[in-house]
Scaffold this motif. Structure first.
Motif, mmCIF file in Angstrom:
data_model
loop_
_atom_site.group_PDB
_atom_site.id
_atom_site.type_symbol
_atom_site.label_atom_id
_atom_site.label_comp_id
_atom_site.label_asym_id
_atom_site.label_seq_id
_atom_site.Cartn_x
_atom_site.Cartn_y
_atom_site.Cartn_z
ATOM 1 N N MET A 8 18.980 -29.818 -0.710
ATOM 2 C CA MET A 8 18.668 -28.865 0.364
ATOM 3 C C MET A 8 17.211 -28.424 0.234
ATOM 4 N N SER A 9 16.492 -28.428 1.350
ATOM 5 C CA SER A 9 15.093 -27.996 1.330
ATOM 6 C C SER A 9 14.971 -26.601 1.919
ATOM 7 N N PHE A 10 13.966 -25.863 1.451
ATOM 8 C CA PHE A 10 13.738 -24.508 1.917
ATOM 9 C C PHE A 10 12.294 -24.377 2.389
ATOM 10 N N VAL A 11 12.091 -23.544 3.398
ATOM 11 C CA VAL A 11 10.744 -23.282 3.904
ATOM 12 C C VAL A 11 9.991 -22.456 2.865
ATOM 13 N N PRO A 12 8.801 -22.871 2.467
ATOM 14 C CA PRO A 12 8.051 -22.110 1.452
ATOM 15 C C PRO A 12 7.565 -20.771 2.000
ATOM 16 N N GLN A 13 7.113 -19.940 1.092
ATOM 17 C CA GLN A 13 6.555 -18.646 1.493
ATOM 18 C C GLN A 13 5.179 -18.843 2.130
ATOM 19 N N VAL A 14 4.823 -17.901 2.981
ATOM 20 C CA VAL A 14 3.474 -17.847 3.537
ATOM 21 C C VAL A 14 2.820 -16.566 3.025
ATOM 22 N N LYS A 15 1.497 -16.583 2.930
ATOM 23 C CA LYS A 15 0.798 -15.381 2.480
ATOM 24 C C LYS A 15 -0.078 -14.838 3.603
ATOM 25 N N ILE A 16 -0.106 -13.521 3.699
ATOM 26 C CA ILE A 16 -0.786 -12.833 4.789
ATOM 27 C C ILE A 16 -1.705 -11.773 4.192
ATOM 28 N N PRO A 17 -2.993 -11.753 4.559
ATOM 29 C CA PRO A 17 -3.887 -10.711 4.046
ATOM 30 C C PRO A 17 -3.340 -9.319 4.372
ATOM 31 N N ALA A 18 -3.357 -8.438 3.398
ATOM 32 C CA ALA A 18 -2.814 -7.102 3.580
ATOM 33 C C ALA A 18 -3.435 -6.143 2.583
ATOM 34 N N THR A 19 -3.363 -4.863 2.899
ATOM 35 C CA THR A 19 -3.845 -3.810 2.010
ATOM 36 C C THR A 19 -2.761 -2.750 1.888
ATOM 37 N N TYR A 20 -2.459 -2.377 0.663
ATOM 38 C CA TYR A 20 -1.477 -1.334 0.398
ATOM 39 C C TYR A 20 -2.250 -0.040 0.191
ATOM 40 N N MET A 21 -2.016 0.967 1.040
ATOM 41 C CA MET A 21 -2.818 2.182 1.014
ATOM 42 C C MET A 21 -1.957 3.429 1.009
ATOM 43 N N ARG A 22 -2.489 4.457 0.336
ATOM 44 C CA ARG A 22 -1.945 5.797 0.501
ATOM 45 C C ARG A 22 -2.778 6.532 1.521
ATOM 46 N N GLY A 23 -2.117 7.240 2.412
ATOM 47 C CA GLY A 23 -2.777 8.120 3.352
ATOM 48 C C GLY A 23 -2.013 9.427 3.371
ATOM 49 N N GLY A 24 -2.667 10.539 3.013
ATOM 50 C CA GLY A 24 -1.957 11.805 2.920
ATOM 51 C C GLY A 24 -0.829 11.687 1.914
ATOM 52 N N THR A 25 0.369 12.109 2.308
ATOM 53 C CA THR A 25 1.524 12.043 1.408
ATOM 54 C C THR A 25 2.421 10.849 1.718
#
Length: 392
Positions: A1-18
């Motif tokens: 069985m074959s599976f679709v590989p992961q894709v990577k997407i540019p992103a930023t994890y940020m805190r804003g306020g609380t």
């Protein structure tokens, strides 16, 4: 069985306020997700890790709370005299659902910094040292917000000494101005009243101020629903019956405000309206152990978001609080002592927050030109998020 590989997407994890969330530039999203619709929702749900029947978000970037299950999409402005468009998605934890009906005022504090760092603001508008005023078009609610971002040596300054209750460490202060959060085409008070009698089957009948400023919000007096106004999260979030009562009040309030036509529609509109309860000043110990004196605040406010008591205060609800406090005769204004209140400091579970509003009465209609508060923001991580390529 074959599976679709992961894709990577540019992103930023940020805190804003609380709050904190995953930020994307619109053009970095896969083509299918660059437009609103099922593909975008499916992608962002997978990024966050929802729906999660375990309520942990172990397999995603979410934090399994309303404050940390958030996504943001930023793009070049489509509206004149603005720098960027800001679109916010509140991701449900246990349901395959993203609510696009409102703004996140806390994450607004991070939008300007993200926009500058990702080259979305014209260089001519950025001082080498000083304050950059980033003009944000809030695309969920079609409103203007101005974020004042400190700059040093041509870069966003994130570190500083500004302390924000609900956030562990100090950072640089970001002043956020919500411009005309209610425009002339909308009714600030959808019912036409500063105070209504809200009858909720199975719960009771009590006074409520229902306002549309920042985010539609229903305010009730703490004592009318059996609370003191000093409660912390555990006192309410661990009480299933209490949470159901709040959700029932919220649903009937939403219908009273004309936001929904049928009570059942509230289930698909979890982000708005908010429900909050207010009381006059009292002393209490915050969730961090900090003592909050009755002498340090004008009133107390506790608000629920996505069905749970918020650990601090949503930024958009703070806009509603500041606006309602500035208008004599609302429950918020009366809890603060009544009269002229151009600015108030209110107590919330994590501490206190000051918010100011410029409100005026014109042709028998209340209008607010600006609401101002200070927050902080910083980048937590940047790079790529990965999701299975067949999830959207």
């Amino acid at each position: 069985m074959s599976f679709v590989p992961q894709v990577k997407i540019p992103a930023t994890y940020m805190r804003g306020g609380t709050s904190k969330g995953v930020f994307f530039s619109l053009t970095d999203l896969p083509e299918a997700a660059q437009q609103p619709g099922a593909a975008r929702d499916a992608l962002l749900l997978r990024v966050i890790g929802s729906p999660d029947p375990y309520g942990k978000h172990t397999d995603g970037m979410g934090g399994a709370t309303s404050s940390t299950s958030k996504t943001v999409i930023i793009s070049k402005a489509t509206v004149a005299d603005h720098d960027v468009d800001y679109l916010f998605g509140q991701v449900a934890i246990d349901k395959p659902f993203i609510d696009w009906s409102g703004n996140c005022g806390n994450l607004t504090a991070a939008v300007g910094a993200f926009a500058i760092s990702n080259g979305l603001v014209e260089a001519s508008r950025l001082p080498e040292n000083g304050i950059a005023k980033v003009r944000i078009w809030q695309a969920n609610i079609n409103k203007t917000i101005v974020a004042q971002i400190p700059m040093r040596n041509g870069q966003v300054q994130e570190t500083g000494l500004f302390e924000l209750d609900g956030v562990t460490f100090p950072a640089a202060e970001v002043e956020v101005e919500f411009i005309a959060p209610v425009d002339g085409k909308e009714a600030m008070f959808p019912t036409g009243n500063l105070i209504d009698e809200l009858e909720v089957p199975g719960v009771g009948c009590f006074k409520a101020t229902m306002i549309n400023a920042g985010i539609p919000t229903i305010f009730v007096n703490a004592e009318s629903i059996g609370y003191q106004g000093t409660e912390l999260q555990d006192a309410i979030n661990g009480d299933v019956q209490a949470l159901q009562r709040f959700e029932t009040i919220r649903a009937y309030g939403a219908k009273h405000m004309g936001l929904i036509q049928d009570i059942q529609e509230a289930q698909t509109r979890q982000h708005t309206p908010k429900i909050a309860f207010v009381s006059p000043p009292k002393s209490y110990e915050s969730s961090s152990g900090k003592e909050v004196s009755a002498n340090d605040v004008d009133l107390l406010v506790r608000a629920l978001s996505m069905g749970k008591l918020h650990h601090a205060m949503m930024g958009t609800a703070a806009v509603a609080i500041g606006t309602a406090a500035a208008i004599p005769g609302t429950l918020v204004n009366l809890a603060a002592g009544g009269g002229d209140k151009p600015a108030v400091r209110f107590g919330h579970p994590s501490g206190t927050l000051k918010v100011g509003a410029e409100a005026s009465l014109n042709n028998s209609e209340w209008q607010v030109s600006k609401v101002v508060m200070s927050r902080s923001a910083r980048v937590l991580m940047e790079g790529w998020v990965r999701v299975p390529g067949d999830c959207f």
